[in-house]
Design a protein around this motif. Structure first.
Motif, PDB file in Angstrom:
ATOM      1  N   ILE A   1      51.632  36.773 -21.075  1.00 36.51           N
ATOM      2  CA  ILE A   1      51.491  35.452 -21.692  1.00 36.51           C
ATOM      3  C   ILE A   1      52.860  34.986 -22.174  1.00 36.51           C
ATOM      4  O   ILE A   1      53.784  35.782 -22.311  1.00 36.51           O
ATOM      5  CB  ILE A   1      50.477  35.452 -22.854  1.00 36.51           C
ATOM      6  N   TYR A   2      52.964  33.700 -22.453  1.00 39.67           N
ATOM      7  CA  TYR A   2      54.235  33.135 -22.878  1.00 39.67           C
ATOM      8  C   TYR A   2      54.533  33.453 -24.337  1.00 39.67           C
ATOM      9  O   TYR A   2      53.639  33.510 -25.184  1.00 39.67           O
ATOM     10  CB  TYR A   2      54.258  31.634 -22.621  1.00 39.67           C
ATOM     11  N   LYS A   3      55.811  33.661 -24.613  1.00 32.58           N
ATOM     12  CA  LYS A   3      56.269  34.097 -25.941  1.00 32.58           C
ATOM     13  C   LYS A   3      55.865  33.177 -27.090  1.00 32.58           C
ATOM     14  O   LYS A   3      55.562  33.672 -28.176  1.00 32.58           O
ATOM     15  CB  LYS A   3      57.780  34.293 -25.930  1.00 32.58           C
ATOM     16  N   PRO A   4      55.859  31.853 -26.930  1.00 31.45           N
ATOM     17  CA  PRO A   4      55.490  31.024 -28.088  1.00 31.45           C
ATOM     18  C   PRO A   4      54.105  31.340 -28.645  1.00 31.45           C
ATOM     19  O   PRO A   4      53.906  31.293 -29.854  1.00 31.45           O
ATOM     20  CB  PRO A   4      55.559  29.595 -27.543  1.00 31.45           C
ATOM     21  N   LEU A   5      53.158  31.702 -27.775  1.00 30.47           N
ATOM     22  CA  LEU A   5      51.831  32.051 -28.284  1.00 30.47           C
ATOM     23  C   LEU A   5      51.878  33.369 -29.055  1.00 30.47           C
ATOM     24  O   LEU A   5      51.300  33.479 -30.138  1.00 30.47           O
ATOM     25  CB  LEU A   5      50.802  32.131 -27.156  1.00 30.47           C
ATOM     26  N   MET A   6      52.571  34.363 -28.529  1.00 30.27           N
ATOM     27  CA  MET A   6      52.657  35.644 -29.240  1.00 30.27           C
ATOM     28  C   MET A   6      53.352  35.472 -30.588  1.00 30.27           C
ATOM     29  O   MET A   6      52.917  36.042 -31.591  1.00 30.27           O
ATOM     30  CB  MET A   6      53.391  36.692 -28.394  1.00 30.27           C
ATOM     31  N   ALA A   7      54.412  34.677 -30.618  1.00 32.30           N
ATOM     32  CA  ALA A   7      55.130  34.446 -31.878  1.00 32.30           C
ATOM     33  C   ALA A   7      54.212  33.751 -32.890  1.00 32.30           C
ATOM     34  O   ALA A   7      54.191  34.109 -34.077  1.00 32.30           O
ATOM     35  CB  ALA A   7      56.388  33.615 -31.628  1.00 32.30           C
ATOM     36  N   TRP A   8      53.448  32.777 -32.434  1.00 36.76           N
ATOM     37  CA  TRP A   8      52.534  32.052 -33.318  1.00 36.76           C
ATOM     38  C   TRP A   8      51.457  32.995 -33.855  1.00 36.76           C
ATOM     39  O   TRP A   8      51.150  32.996 -35.049  1.00 36.76           O
ATOM     40  CB  TRP A   8      51.924  30.865 -32.576  1.00 36.76           C
ATOM     41  N   LEU A   9      50.885  33.815 -32.967  1.00 33.34           N
ATOM     42  CA  LEU A   9      49.866  34.766 -33.408  1.00 33.34           C
ATOM     43  C   LEU A   9      50.444  35.788 -34.387  1.00 33.34           C
ATOM     44  O   LEU A   9      49.784  36.151 -35.366  1.00 33.34           O
ATOM     45  CB  LEU A   9      49.239  35.473 -32.207  1.00 33.34           C
ATOM     46  N   ASP A  10      51.658  36.258 -34.134  1.00 36.59           N
ATOM     47  CA  ASP A  10      52.300  37.198 -35.060  1.00 36.59           C
ATOM     48  C   ASP A  10      52.467  36.573 -36.442  1.00 36.59           C
ATOM     49  O   ASP A  10      52.246  37.221 -37.463  1.00 36.59           O
ATOM     50  CB  ASP A  10      53.663  37.649 -34.530  1.00 36.59           C
ATOM     51  N   THR A  11      52.847  35.304 -36.462  1.00 34.19           N
ATOM     52  CA  THR A  11      53.066  34.607 -37.730  1.00 34.19           C
ATOM     53  C   THR A  11      51.760  34.339 -38.478  1.00 34.19           C
ATOM     54  O   THR A  11      51.685  34.511 -39.691  1.00 34.19           O
ATOM     55  CB  THR A  11      53.795  33.266 -37.484  1.00 34.19           C
ATOM     56  N   TYR A  12      50.720  33.928 -37.751  1.00 40.33           N
ATOM     57  CA  TYR A  12      49.505  33.431 -38.399  1.00 40.33           C
ATOM     58  C   TYR A  12      48.275  34.327 -38.244  1.00 40.33           C
ATOM     59  O   TYR A  12      47.175  33.904 -38.619  1.00 40.33           O
ATOM     60  CB  TYR A  12      49.181  32.027 -37.880  1.00 40.33           C
ATOM     61  N   TRP A  13      48.429  35.530 -37.730  1.00 37.97           N
ATOM     62  CA  TRP A  13      47.243  36.355 -37.477  1.00 37.97           C
ATOM     63  C   TRP A  13      46.396  36.553 -38.727  1.00 37.97           C
ATOM     64  O   TRP A  13      45.164  36.495 -38.668  1.00 37.97           O
ATOM     65  CB  TRP A  13      47.616  37.702 -36.861  1.00 37.97           C
ATOM     66  N   ASP A  14      46.987  36.769 -39.883  1.00 38.09           N
ATOM     67  CA  ASP A  14      46.194  36.985 -41.092  1.00 38.09           C
ATOM     68  C   ASP A  14      45.371  35.755 -41.461  1.00 38.09           C
ATOM     69  O   ASP A  14      44.295  35.884 -42.046  1.00 38.09           O
ATOM     70  CB  ASP A  14      47.090  37.389 -42.270  1.00 38.09           C
ATOM     71  N   VAL A  15      45.852  34.572 -41.107  1.00 43.77           N
ATOM     72  CA  VAL A  15      45.110  33.336 -41.363  1.00 43.77           C
ATOM     73  C   VAL A  15      44.034  33.148 -40.294  1.00 43.77           C
ATOM     74  O   VAL A  15      42.910  32.729 -40.580  1.00 43.77           O
ATOM     75  CB  VAL A  15      46.068  32.112 -41.379  1.00 43.77           C
TER      76      VAL A  15
END
Length: 183
Positions: free
Chosen positions: A57-71
């Motif tokens: 998958i593309y990096k922007p999605l992984m970065a977003w999930l890493d940042t907001y996973w707890d939310v």
């Protein structure tokens, strides 16, 4: 319920899928993660997806999930990928998303995929030519070079049903069976 759809794309397929999915919901915001990084705390439902490049998958999605996973973790979630090689979808989902994430989603599915050969970078065209032999020989059984409207509709329907169940749970108005009393 407020719905957030975020996606990462290169060739536009995930954007098209996000737009098609968005048409099924009333209160929806659709965001390209290359342009904006929305905070999911303001939404009840989060749908996220990505195009696939070489099984990743593309990096922007992984970065977003890493940042907001707890939310995102406690929310209703849906996950989609866009890939034309449907046989590879289950493995791509396993390789790119944790078991916790996959199991906590209402649905995790490939919606098909499409690409414009002329718009692909030279490296992708070379890889596609290499894969062409597999496609022509029949080694890949499910090559679907377009978005699948039936899969988009089924994805949206699964999310809508989960949203309705969640609304009923929140309001305490679960569907109750009739009670028969002997008189």
């Amino acid at each position: 319920m407020r719905v957030l759809i975020v996606y990462a794309t290169r060739g536009g397929c995930a954007a098209k899928a996000a737009s098609l999915l968005g048409s099924y919901f009333r209160d929806v915001k659709i965001c390209d993660l290359e342009k904006t990084r929305p905070d999911p705390k303001f939404y009840d439902v989060v749908i996220f997806g990505s195009g696939i490049r070489f099984g990743t998958i593309y990096k922007p999605l992984m970065a977003w999930l890493d940042t907001y996973w707890d939310v995102v973790r406690p929310k209703l979630k849906g996950l989609f990928i866009c890939n034309a090689l449907m046989d590879e979808a289950p493995q791509i989902l396993r390789d790119n998303f944790s078991l916790e994430l996959r199991n906590s989603c209402v649905i995790a599915e490939s919606l098909g995929g499409e690409f414009d050969i002329d718009s692909l970078p030279a490296s992708d065209r070379v890889m596609l030519k290499l894969r062409k032999k597999e496609l022509v020989s029949g080694q890949v059984r499910e090559f679907v070079p377009c978005l699948q409207p039936d899969r988009v509709r089924a994805f949206a329907q699964a999310m809508l049903e989960a949203m309705e169940e969640e609304k009923q749970r929140r309001t305490g108005n679960r569907k109750k069976g009739k009670v028969c009393r002997a008189e």
